[in-house]
Design an enzyme around this catalytic site. Structure first.
Site, mmCIF file in Angstrom:
data_model
loop_
_atom_site.group_PDB
_atom_site.id
_atom_site.type_symbol
_atom_site.label_atom_id
_atom_site.label_comp_id
_atom_site.label_asym_id
_atom_site.label_seq_id
_atom_site.Cartn_x
_atom_site.Cartn_y
_atom_site.Cartn_z
ATOM 1 N N ASP B 139 42.177 36.728 36.809
ATOM 2 C CA ASP B 139 42.248 37.111 38.358
ATOM 3 C C ASP B 139 41.836 35.597 39.105
ATOM 4 O OD1 ASP B 139 43.372 39.566 37.937
ATOM 5 O OD2 ASP B 139 41.253 40.513 37.904
ATOM 6 N N MET B 181 49.688 41.352 38.534
ATOM 7 C CA MET B 181 47.962 41.844 38.480
ATOM 8 C C MET B 181 47.300 40.814 39.454
ATOM 9 S SD MET B 181 46.843 42.371 34.699
ATOM 10 C CE MET B 181 47.541 43.812 33.516
ATOM 11 N N ARG B 183 43.725 42.938 41.405
ATOM 12 C CA ARG B 183 43.596 44.144 42.422
ATOM 13 C C ARG B 183 42.794 43.686 43.833
ATOM 14 N NH1 ARG B 183 40.852 47.279 38.661
ATOM 15 N NH2 ARG B 183 42.751 48.046 37.856
ATOM 16 N N GLU B 238 49.504 43.498 42.960
ATOM 17 C CA GLU B 238 49.221 45.023 42.883
ATOM 18 C C GLU B 238 48.061 45.433 43.713
ATOM 19 O OE1 GLU B 238 48.009 45.472 38.879
ATOM 20 O OE2 GLU B 238 45.800 44.489 39.310
#
Lengths: 406, 406
Positions: B139, B181, B183, B238
């Site tokens: 991330d 991906m 969040r 996402e």
């Protein structure tokens, strides 16, 4: 008397990672023969032909051709149009107007059928023209071919993806479903099997369109694997169907669109994966269930190439020109496996390939219909190419417990 | 006086393609110091510690360590458990019982928080122990770090996937949505931008969690691109949310499960992609709309590695040992960018990283909030590593029409 005139190349259907190898194979080989006076590329497949959207590929540099060859997807762009007789008549009219004497169509079984009909028109009119179909498809479903250009690289993608997700699930547990392209044939889904290295590795289960899919058997299969390993990695072909041939995804879901060929579109929407994951969650009460639909990533992922696939894709292009110029024949180039491992190229009649679908033979599928056999693994191995990273595990001994002795 | 005792290494959270480089970096470096008497690996992260599930990594061969280093996913297996104070107290109890004097925890911001609390327990009890958090996350959302180990390789996957799907859509037309991906931070989705090479290449639009997502703006953006290029390739994180911070996927969908951290699980179900594709189809009346959810493939795909990422992941492991043994310090290893391009490693306090999320800075996002800036592209470029295949196009001239002159 040798046939002198222009050549046209077109690319049809879904792209692959190596379809431009075949294209450049044709171009480079065609340049060697004085019989071929110009090399045209039709943009967007047969659509480009009937609209006379040609580019003059004779005016490309060798270096740029090299770069295009290793670029994924169709450099001449593609089409989903499936020509009928009238459409093929239009194609022929344009080819004749441009004095095209060599027509090379790179594509799957639909493209082969187009080549077949165009060839019939030429012969019926007494117009001398060589027509060659050059095979490509990630589905690996062309008859007479041991395997098809495009399959090896897509299979390698599927294998590398499952190798990773198997390790991911091993680290965190749960159930993983990967939905793989292949509407009628399970070859690509079956390629996931190459990811298995250790006894407990996934994919543990592989479901193919060649065997009827039953939800109850599926639940039982998954529960067994989960009880044994604490995880379950599953490869599923998008085309799985029930005993009556009804696709699982249409059996349980509505609101599906159909493409121009009248086929239900089942890639790129994730419906089947979500359906199976939801059903497993509800039935088996297992919490961590994940489904990925490989979708469009799997067929043109940059740089995921089987060197074997690249070489053969190049060679079918070269052979197409040699068959047409040196042997003055029409037909479909086909790959035959000889030895372990080498290939030979044949020219087969269009009718042996056109509109037909090759399925996984019985000896490639296990008795339970939920995995592949050693025969399939042996078949697949050389197609994946060289240089695949091996995965490794620790082999260190356990340390004795102090606080919570067992 | 130098601290003599055993070391424990654990891996937490979602795996990456290079997390084992950090692990092996720690092991190989730790072997050099007589202060470290044994090197244990805890299986399944902190769960392995409280259950005393240790393996003795001192008894691994160098060759197998090399192989494990380039194997994706956590070789020591992972956990999603987010320890509270009591859990950390249990961790400390076990570490003390085994006379562990060096605790290395490889993970994201949750793992950093665990390391912080364990360190506090040790200090409070006067037990001499070095605690080091080693960064990893695809991330790229750890504070103080210019970027994190794991990001470069995952970013390269995203870039290579979009490079392929852009070419695929160029050949066949339509709209493509790739769900990536991330969040809370859009770094990984933003990496799709590196796939753009020609002016008309995708991704044409990139939506990030850092900017509010509005359906109406989305429709307008897509229509504009589609009108201009006849196709539209879209990268979507996402984690996109509306102006009130409500995730788009929960805003429009029910039946979502939550993971142990109380986060909604939005990977591995395809819901957001399907939602956006359906909405575009209905609103814009464009027929060919495809959505892929990259899911679990993107973080551990075998062999998709940034060499820069591999090297740095190895180095943060080595530095962790050097900071603890040679500088006798506790904290979190952090990557600082120097020059263009090199990095330096710092040890920062746990509190600077623990439980915090770094977001994309404003200068990386364009004014419309639907793409990245040149500043981001410059930032990303060295992280993707070397040897990425360049794509090429034909530059041949058009052939004059004969039948249908324009």
């Amino acid at each position: 008397m040798s046939l002198i005139g222009k050549a046209v190349i077109a690319q049809g259907g879904g792209p692959t990672s190596v379809i431009n190898q075949s294209l450049v194979g044709i171009i480079e080989e065609a340049k060697k023969y004085p019989e071929i006076t110009r090399i045209y590329g039709a943009l967007h497949g047969v659509e480009g032909i009937i609209h006379e959207d040609f580019i003059d590929l004779t005016q490309e540099t060798r270096r740029n051709l090299d770069d295009v060859a290793h670029t994924p997807s169709s450099a001449l762009l593609a089409t989903r149009v499936k020509p009928d007789k009238d459409y093929c008549c239009e194609i022929f009219k344009v080819l004749k107007a441009h004095e095209i004497r060599y027509f090379f169509y790179i594509g799957g079984n639909d493209s082969s059928d187009t080549a077949r009909i165009v060839d019939e028109y030429a012969k019926a009119e007494g117009y001398r023209m060589r027509v060659i179909h050059v095979p490509k498809t990630i589905d690996n479903d062309l008859c007479t071919n041991d395997h098809t250009p495009g399959y090896g690289s897509a299979a390698r993608f599927v294998m590398q993806a499952f190798s990773g997700t198997n390790l991911d699930m091993r680290a965190l547990g749960g159930i993983y479903i990967g939905i793989i392209m292949g509407r009628n044939a399970g070859f690509l889904a079956a390629a996931a099997s190459a990811a298995k290295q250790y006894e407990d590795d996934g994919p543990h289960l592989i479901y193919l369109p060649e065997r009827p899919f039953e939800l109850d058997t599926f639940y039982k299969d998954v529960q067994e694997v989960y009880d044994r390993y604490g995880r379950c990695v599953i490869a599923v072909s998008e085309g799985i169907a029930d005993a009556n041939g009804v696709p699982i995804v249409t059996k349980y879901l509505e609101e599906l669109e159909k493409d121009a060929h009248g086929n239900t579109n089942i890639s790129g929407n994730g419906a089947l994966g979500k359906l199976l994951a939801d059903k497993l969650k509800n039935k088996l009460k297992i919490r961590r269930v994940r489904a990925d639909t490989f979708g469009y990533i799997q067929r043109c992922f940059l740089g995921c190439l089987s060197d074997t696939d690249c070489k053969e894709a190049r060679e079918v292009g070269e052979k197409a020109v040699q068959f047409s110029v040196l042997q003055e024949k029409d037909g479909s180039v086909s790959i035959r496996r000889i030895g372990n491992y080498a290939v030979q190229y044949d020219l087969v009649p269009f009718a042996a390939v056109a509109g037909l679908t090759k399925k996984m033979p019985d000896e490639f599928i296990n008795d339970s219909g939920n995995n592949v056999t050693t025969a399939f693994r042996d078949y697949l191995r050389p197609l994946l190419g060289n240089g695949i990273l091996k995965v490794a595990r620790f082999r260190a001994p356990r340390v004795e417990k102090i606080l919570y002795k067992e």
